[in-house]
Design an enzyme around this catalytic site. Sequence first.
Site, short mmCIF file in Angstrom:
data_model
loop_
_atom_site.label_atom_id
_atom_site.label_comp_id
_atom_site.label_asym_id
_atom_site.label_seq_id
_atom_site.Cartn_x
_atom_site.Cartn_y
_atom_site.Cartn_z
N ARG A 24 10.66 -1.06 11.87
CA ARG A 24 9.58 -0.48 12.68
C ARG A 24 9.44 -1.23 14.00
NH1 ARG A 24 4.37 0.24 8.88
NH2 ARG A 24 3.41 -0.65 10.72
N LYS A 62 0.83 -1.21 0.00
CA LYS A 62 0.00 0.00 0.00
C LYS A 62 0.86 1.25 0.00
CE LYS A 62 -2.40 -0.84 3.75
NZ LYS A 62 -2.08 -2.16 4.28
N ARG A 64 -1.23 -8.37 14.01
CA ARG A 64 -1.87 -7.41 13.10
C ARG A 64 -2.54 -8.12 11.93
NH1 ARG A 64 3.29 -4.81 12.72
NH2 ARG A 64 2.79 -3.73 10.82
N ARG A 94 -10.56 1.05 9.04
CA ARG A 94 -10.09 -0.27 9.44
C ARG A 94 -11.20 -1.08 10.09
NH1 ARG A 94 -4.58 0.92 9.62
NH2 ARG A 94 -3.15 -0.75 10.08
N ARG A 121 11.15 -5.57 5.68
CA ARG A 121 10.73 -4.17 5.51
C ARG A 121 11.48 -3.23 6.45
NH1 ARG A 121 4.46 -2.56 5.78
NH2 ARG A 121 4.52 -3.11 7.97
P1 ADP Z 1 0.15 -1.70 9.30
O1 ADP Z 1 -0.85 -1.61 8.17
O2 ADP Z 1 1.47 -2.22 8.87
O3 ADP Z 1 -0.37 -2.36 10.53
P2 ADP Z 1 -0.06 1.19 9.69
O4 ADP Z 1 1.12 2.02 9.44
O5 ADP Z 1 -1.25 1.36 8.78
O6 ADP Z 1 0.51 -0.28 9.74
O7 ADP Z 1 -0.58 1.40 11.20
C1 ADP Z 1 0.25 1.17 12.30
C2 ADP Z 1 -0.59 1.07 13.55
O8 ADP Z 1 -1.32 2.28 13.76
C3 ADP Z 1 -1.66 -0.01 13.53
O9 ADP Z 1 -1.15 -1.27 13.89
C4 ADP Z 1 -2.66 0.54 14.54
O10 ADP Z 1 -2.19 0.33 15.87
C5 ADP Z 1 -2.61 2.03 14.31
N1 ADP Z 1 -3.63 2.47 13.32
C6 ADP Z 1 -3.41 3.01 12.09
N2 ADP Z 1 -4.57 3.30 11.45
C7 ADP Z 1 -5.56 2.94 12.30
C8 ADP Z 1 -7.00 2.97 12.25
N3 ADP Z 1 -7.66 3.43 11.15
N4 ADP Z 1 -7.68 2.51 13.31
C9 ADP Z 1 -7.05 2.05 14.40
N5 ADP Z 1 -5.73 1.98 14.53
C10 ADP Z 1 -4.97 2.42 13.50
#
Ligand code: ADP
Length: 218
Positions: free
Chosen positions: A162, A17, A173, A93, A130
Amino acid sequence: MIPGARLVILGRQGAGKGTQCVRLSRHYVVPHISTGDMLRAAVREQTELGVLAKDIMDTGGLVGDDIMIGLVAERLGKADALSRGYILDGFPRTVKQADALDDIAGDKPIHVVIDLFVPREVVLQRISARRVCRDCGTNYTATGAERQPWICEVCGGDVMHRDDDTPEAIEHRLDLYEQQTAPLIEYYQSQGRLAVIDGVGTPDAVFRVLAAAVDGSR
Ligand code: ADP
């Protein structure tokens, strides 16, 4: 190509993404709004939100819906997003966030929701390699031959693993993705708003298919 688009991109962690959003953002001249990047910036700056989000993020949990909805509503209210559109990455999400997004978008609805599909086994391999720039969020793939410290070629920031890319947090996740986000795919599909794109392939090849889907939706 006509600039401007309102897009949501869904897909497992490691589906590509981030990589595709950078390209989409340049191509359609719209901001790439990543809620993960917004939260990581808040953690770095130790804002009230950042302090609250850090532990949740480190263990791979989800930050509360109301907080996330407020954050995104504020961002989508800014001039660039209002006039040209946006690519939303990491939001919605949950189904509650998706409902809220329709309200926020109002009379300028999302053009298309993209599901960037990559099987779980493939993303697990990708995520273990990554690395990400802690300042600008550019993604890299580690080969083991990098010079340390690893400096971002886009902005000069530190390229790091990360905190939440540990095997345990990744598994967690991915499980959460199946439970909470995969129902969104069904939700958007039933409304005829979903385009499923095969995310296995070179970034250029995936982008061509993606852009064709976006162009067909506007
Ligand atoms: P990934 O898709 O690799 O899990 P992201 O960079 O999109 O990572 O998000 C990292 C973290 O931020 C998630 O694991 C979550 O804890 C939090 N997060 C991001 N976007 C949301 C969302 N829309 N709702 C709830 N938590 C979120």
